[in-house]
Design a protein around this motif. Structure first.
Motif, PDB file in Angstrom:
ATOM      1  N   ASP A 171      -7.215   1.307   6.692  1.00 13.16           N
ATOM      2  CA  ASP A 171      -8.218   1.194   6.089  1.00 13.16           C
ATOM      3  C   ASP A 171      -8.424  -0.207   5.507  1.00 13.16           C
ATOM      4  O   ASP A 171      -9.720  -0.629   5.691  1.00 13.16           O
ATOM      5  N   TRP A 172      -7.660  -0.971   5.278  1.00 11.41           N
ATOM      6  CA  TRP A 172      -7.602  -2.299   4.772  1.00 11.41           C
ATOM      7  C   TRP A 172      -7.917  -3.212   6.049  1.00 11.41           C
ATOM      8  O   TRP A 172      -8.898  -4.041   5.793  1.00 11.41           O
ATOM      9  N   GLY A 173      -7.532  -2.733   7.340  1.00 11.68           N
ATOM     10  CA  GLY A 173      -7.831  -3.370   8.609  1.00 11.68           C
ATOM     11  C   GLY A 173      -9.311  -3.191   8.725  1.00 11.68           C
ATOM     12  O   GLY A 173     -10.090  -4.129   9.127  1.00 11.68           O
ATOM     13  N   ASP A 174      -9.847  -1.985   8.768  1.00  7.92           N
ATOM     14  CA  ASP A 174     -11.292  -1.699   8.876  1.00  7.92           C
ATOM     15  C   ASP A 174     -12.203  -2.440   7.767  1.00  7.92           C
ATOM     16  O   ASP A 174     -13.049  -2.977   8.241  1.00  7.92           O
ATOM     17  N   ARG A 175     -11.683  -2.557   6.465  1.00  6.22           N
ATOM     18  CA  ARG A 175     -12.515  -3.404   5.490  1.00  6.22           C
ATOM     19  C   ARG A 175     -12.425  -4.774   6.117  1.00  6.22           C
ATOM     20  O   ARG A 175     -13.753  -5.357   6.031  1.00  6.22           O
ATOM     21  N   PHE A 176     -11.502  -5.572   6.449  1.00 11.33           N
ATOM     22  CA  PHE A 176     -11.679  -6.822   6.932  1.00 11.33           C
ATOM     23  C   PHE A 176     -12.377  -6.983   8.414  1.00 11.33           C
ATOM     24  O   PHE A 176     -13.134  -7.942   8.217  1.00 11.33           O
ATOM     25  N   ALA A 177     -12.199  -5.907   9.117  1.00  8.93           N
ATOM     26  CA  ALA A 177     -13.063  -5.981  10.369  1.00  8.93           C
ATOM     27  C   ALA A 177     -14.467  -5.946  10.123  1.00  8.93           C
ATOM     28  O   ALA A 177     -15.262  -6.566  10.792  1.00  8.93           O
ATOM     29  N   LYS A 178     -15.084  -5.236   9.149  1.00  6.74           N
ATOM     30  CA  LYS A 178     -16.559  -5.115   8.802  1.00  6.74           C
ATOM     31  C   LYS A 178     -16.967  -6.568   8.200  1.00  6.74           C
ATOM     32  O   LYS A 178     -18.186  -6.761   8.305  1.00  6.74           O
ATOM     33  N   GLU A 179     -16.128  -7.402   7.667  1.00  6.82           N
ATOM     34  CA  GLU A 179     -16.343  -8.531   7.269  1.00  6.82           C
ATOM     35  C   GLU A 179     -16.114  -9.828   8.366  1.00  6.82           C
ATOM     36  O   GLU A 179     -16.362 -11.056   8.120  1.00  6.82           O
ATOM     37  N   ARG A 180     -15.931  -9.251   9.486  1.00  4.45           N
ATOM     38  CA  ARG A 180     -15.302 -10.309  10.688  1.00  4.45           C
ATOM     39  C   ARG A 180     -14.565 -11.195  10.299  1.00  4.45           C
ATOM     40  O   ARG A 180     -14.299 -12.266  10.797  1.00  4.45           O
ATOM     41  N   ILE A 181     -13.430 -10.430   9.501  1.00  8.08           N
ATOM     42  CA  ILE A 181     -12.222 -11.243   9.314  1.00  8.08           C
ATOM     43  C   ILE A 181     -11.085 -10.811  10.001  1.00  8.08           C
ATOM     44  O   ILE A 181     -10.811  -9.617   9.833  1.00  8.08           O
ATOM     45  N   THR A 182     -10.569 -11.423  10.956  1.00  7.34           N
ATOM     46  CA  THR A 182      -9.634 -11.045  12.084  1.00  7.34           C
ATOM     47  C   THR A 182      -8.332 -11.334  11.617  1.00  7.34           C
ATOM     48  O   THR A 182      -8.099 -12.295  10.684  1.00  7.34           O
ATOM     49  N   LEU A 183      -7.345 -10.232  12.074  1.00  9.19           N
ATOM     50  CA  LEU A 183      -6.001 -10.275  11.653  1.00  9.19           C
ATOM     51  C   LEU A 183      -5.239 -11.745  12.437  1.00  9.19           C
ATOM     52  O   LEU A 183      -5.615 -11.828  13.577  1.00  9.19           O
ATOM     53  N   PHE A 184      -4.569 -12.413  11.854  1.00 10.79           N
ATOM     54  CA  PHE A 184      -3.872 -13.348  12.622  1.00 10.79           C
ATOM     55  C   PHE A 184      -2.372 -13.244  12.846  1.00 10.79           C
ATOM     56  O   PHE A 184      -1.792 -13.870  13.570  1.00 10.79           O
ATOM     57  N   PHE A 185      -1.911 -12.235  12.105  1.00 13.89           N
ATOM     58  CA  PHE A 185      -0.502 -11.744  12.554  1.00 13.89           C
ATOM     59  C   PHE A 185      -0.117 -10.299  12.254  1.00 13.89           C
ATOM     60  O   PHE A 185      -0.718  -9.801  10.899  1.00 13.89           O
ATOM     61  N   LEU A 195      -2.599 -13.895   3.443  1.00 12.60           N
ATOM     62  CA  LEU A 195      -2.159 -12.771   2.494  1.00 12.60           C
ATOM     63  C   LEU A 195      -1.890 -11.523   3.375  1.00 12.60           C
ATOM     64  O   LEU A 195      -2.445 -11.298   4.578  1.00 12.60           O
ATOM     65  N   GLU A 196      -0.984 -10.642   3.007  1.00  9.35           N
ATOM     66  CA  GLU A 196      -0.171  -9.526   4.014  1.00  9.35           C
ATOM     67  C   GLU A 196      -0.455  -8.208   3.068  1.00  9.35           C
ATOM     68  O   GLU A 196      -0.457  -8.263   2.025  1.00  9.35           O
ATOM     69  N   PHE A 197      -0.726  -7.190   3.927  1.00 13.23           N
ATOM     70  CA  PHE A 197      -0.849  -5.952   3.405  1.00 13.23           C
ATOM     71  C   PHE A 197       0.482  -5.196   4.180  1.00 13.23           C
ATOM     72  O   PHE A 197       0.689  -5.295   5.482  1.00 13.23           O
ATOM     73  N   SER A 198       0.967  -4.413   3.200  1.00  6.93           N
ATOM     74  CA  SER A 198       2.337  -3.796   3.660  1.00  6.93           C
ATOM     75  C   SER A 198       2.579  -2.524   3.376  1.00  6.93           C
ATOM     76  O   SER A 198       1.707  -1.917   2.350  1.00  6.93           O
ATOM     77  N   ALA A 199       3.445  -1.702   4.122  1.00  5.83           N
ATOM     78  CA  ALA A 199       3.579  -0.106   3.708  1.00  5.83           C
ATOM     79  C   ALA A 199       5.180   0.075   3.936  1.00  5.83           C
ATOM     80  O   ALA A 199       5.573  -0.379   5.055  1.00  5.83           O
ATOM     81  N   GLU A 200       5.619   1.087   3.155  1.00  6.91           N
ATOM     82  CA  GLU A 200       6.880   1.567   3.727  1.00  6.91           C
ATOM     83  C   GLU A 200       8.116   0.498   3.531  1.00  6.91           C
ATOM     84  O   GLU A 200       9.302   0.541   3.924  1.00  6.91           O
ATOM     85  N   LEU A 201       7.824  -0.154   2.585  1.00  6.97           N
ATOM     86  CA  LEU A 201       9.013  -1.579   2.202  1.00  6.97           C
ATOM     87  C   LEU A 201      10.162  -0.773   1.838  1.00  6.97           C
ATOM     88  O   LEU A 201      10.128   0.165   0.931  1.00  6.97           O
ATOM     89  N   GLU A 202      11.446  -1.150   2.087  1.00  6.99           N
ATOM     90  CA  GLU A 202      12.410  -0.633   2.032  1.00  6.99           C
ATOM     91  C   GLU A 202      12.838  -0.644   0.398  1.00  6.99           C
ATOM     92  O   GLU A 202      12.587  -1.748  -0.208  1.00  6.99           O
ATOM     93  N   VAL A 203      13.444   0.512   0.049  1.00  9.64           N
ATOM     94  CA  VAL A 203      14.173   0.740  -1.343  1.00  9.64           C
ATOM     95  C   VAL A 203      15.583   0.377  -1.461  1.00  9.64           C
ATOM     96  O   VAL A 203      16.252   0.995  -0.379  1.00  9.64           O
ATOM     97  N   ASP A 252      -3.330   3.550   4.662  1.00  9.42           N
ATOM     98  CA  ASP A 252      -3.910   2.599   4.074  1.00  9.42           C
ATOM     99  C   ASP A 252      -4.060   1.133   4.878  1.00  9.42           C
ATOM    100  O   ASP A 252      -4.900   0.447   4.587  1.00  9.42           O
ATOM    101  N   ILE A 253      -3.020   0.863   5.721  1.00  8.69           N
ATOM    102  CA  ILE A 253      -3.099  -0.217   6.664  1.00  8.69           C
ATOM    103  C   ILE A 253      -4.199  -0.163   7.345  1.00  8.69           C
ATOM    104  O   ILE A 253      -4.935  -1.239   7.606  1.00  8.69           O
ATOM    105  N   THR A 277       0.726  -1.092  -0.169  1.00 10.90           N
ATOM    106  CA  THR A 277       0.130   0.123   0.118  1.00 10.90           C
ATOM    107  C   THR A 277       1.068   1.315   0.021  1.00 10.90           C
ATOM    108  O   THR A 277       2.081   1.175  -0.092  1.00 10.90           O
ATOM    109  N   ASN A 278       0.304   2.356   0.133  1.00 16.12           N
ATOM    110  CA  ASN A 278       0.781   3.641  -0.030  1.00 16.12           C
ATOM    111  C   ASN A 278       1.638   4.286   1.231  1.00 16.12           C
ATOM    112  O   ASN A 278       2.384   4.958   1.290  1.00 16.12           O
ATOM    113  N   GLU A 279       0.720   3.976   2.295  1.00 18.71           N
ATOM    114  CA  GLU A 279       1.139   4.619   3.554  1.00 18.71           C
ATOM    115  C   GLU A 279       0.365   3.820   4.749  1.00 18.71           C
ATOM    116  O   GLU A 279      -0.437   2.949   4.553  1.00 18.71           O
ATOM    117  N   TRP A 280       0.607   4.266   6.169  1.00 21.20           N
ATOM    118  CA  TRP A 280       0.206   3.744   7.256  1.00 21.20           C
ATOM    119  C   TRP A 280      -1.354   3.681   7.247  1.00 21.20           C
ATOM    120  O   TRP A 280      -2.056   2.955   7.543  1.00 21.20           O
TER     121      TRP A 280
END
Length: 282
Positions: free
Chosen positions: A210-224, A247-255, A207-208, A202-205
């Motif tokens: 917002d993705w977490g909120d999207r899964f939460a609305k579907e009652r899909i909990t984070l496992f890590f 599947l993982e959602f990430s932001a700020e991966l090192e260049v 976004d992390i 993703t582009n920034e924190w």
């Protein structure tokens, strides 16, 4: 030595999944990852969204069939193919609805399929949706050294970071890059050979969040996570899809510059998650 990063940069562009329940899986990615779907003549489904795509094929098992990398243009693809052939790597022609003519696949020593080609443009790839570019794929393996030797010395990946057991000196994890990003491929030493996870950058924190909120609305909990990895320094969390693939959602991966020497990290929770508890493979 020529590497993917320095001579033929390659970026992960799609995954080919097998699914015992393809309709559930397709619905998951359409609903939660903003991907359109279309049926293909061979019975598979093509899914595409903003900077992410996959093929889903009905099968008697679920998991990853192949990971595909985009070389950007035909000249780079031809150069890579010649380099692989000269190194003795078997190359097989491949037709893919997501790639231009000329694509090919290779098999690693444990039978994994890696595809190289030039991405076609798809209208759905430019559709609106939450940011999440398909960015890396990770495996567990019982033959870590053999996998690293193949992907580095035959294919041309570059080692970004190693994770080492400080007591035994044994290599436990290796992160590999094919362009300027810290890793597009990684291997964990494990007790079995399996697909570990795939990741969307993703582009920034925010976004992390917002993705977490999207899964939460579907009652899909984070496992890590959420947390921050040591190698790559990226923020992240992980969930599972309809087939229980991770599947993982990430932001700020090192260049990472091509001249950067491989880093060495101890095998400990802080390395995998500097914020707290980690998922340690065994």
């Amino acid at each position: 030595m020529q590497t993917l990063q320095t001579s033929t940069p390659a970026r992960l562009c799609y995954l080919h999944l097998a699914s015992k329940e393809p309709q559930r899986q397709i619905d998951f990615y359409r609903r939660l990852l903003d991907m359109d779907s279309s049926a293909q003549a061979d019975g598979s489904w093509l899914l595409s969204g903003p900077q992410r795509a996959m093929l889903v094929s009905p099968a008697d098992h679920s998991g990853l069939l192949a990971a595909a990398f985009d070389l950007g243009d035909q000249a780079r693809l031809t150069a890579l193919r010649l380099r692989l052939v000269e190194s003795g790597c078997a190359v097989e022609a491949l037709d893919s609805p997501l790639l231009e003519p000329g694509a090919f696949l290779i098999h690693d020593p444990q039978g994994r399929q890696t595809i190289f080609g030039v991405s076609r443009s798809h209208a759905a790839a430019d559709r609106h949706g939450m940011p999440g570019r398909l960015q890396h794929v990770v495996f567990q393996t019982t033959e870590l050294e053999a996998m690293i030797d193949f992907y580095v010395n035959t294919v041309g990946f570059t080692v970004s970071d190693n994770v080492v057991d400080e007591q035994t000196g044994q290599l436990m994890t290796c992160f590999l890059r094919s362009d300027d990003e810290h890793h597009t491929l990684a291997f964990f030493r494990g007790s079995k050979n399996e697909w570990d996870h795939h990741c969307y950058e993703t582009n920034e924190w925010n976004d992390i969040r917002d993705w977490g909120d999207r899964f939460a609305k579907e009652r899909i909990t984070l496992f890590f996570g959420p947390g921050r990895h040591g190698p790559g320094n990226n923020l992240f969390f992980m969930v599972v899809d309809a087939d229980r693939n991770r599947l993982e959602f990430s932001a700020e991966l090192e260049v990472t510059e091509a001249s950067r020497q491989p880093g060495v990290w101890p095998q400990e929770e802080y390395t995998l998650n500097s914020w707290g508890r980690a998922w340690i493979r065994s």
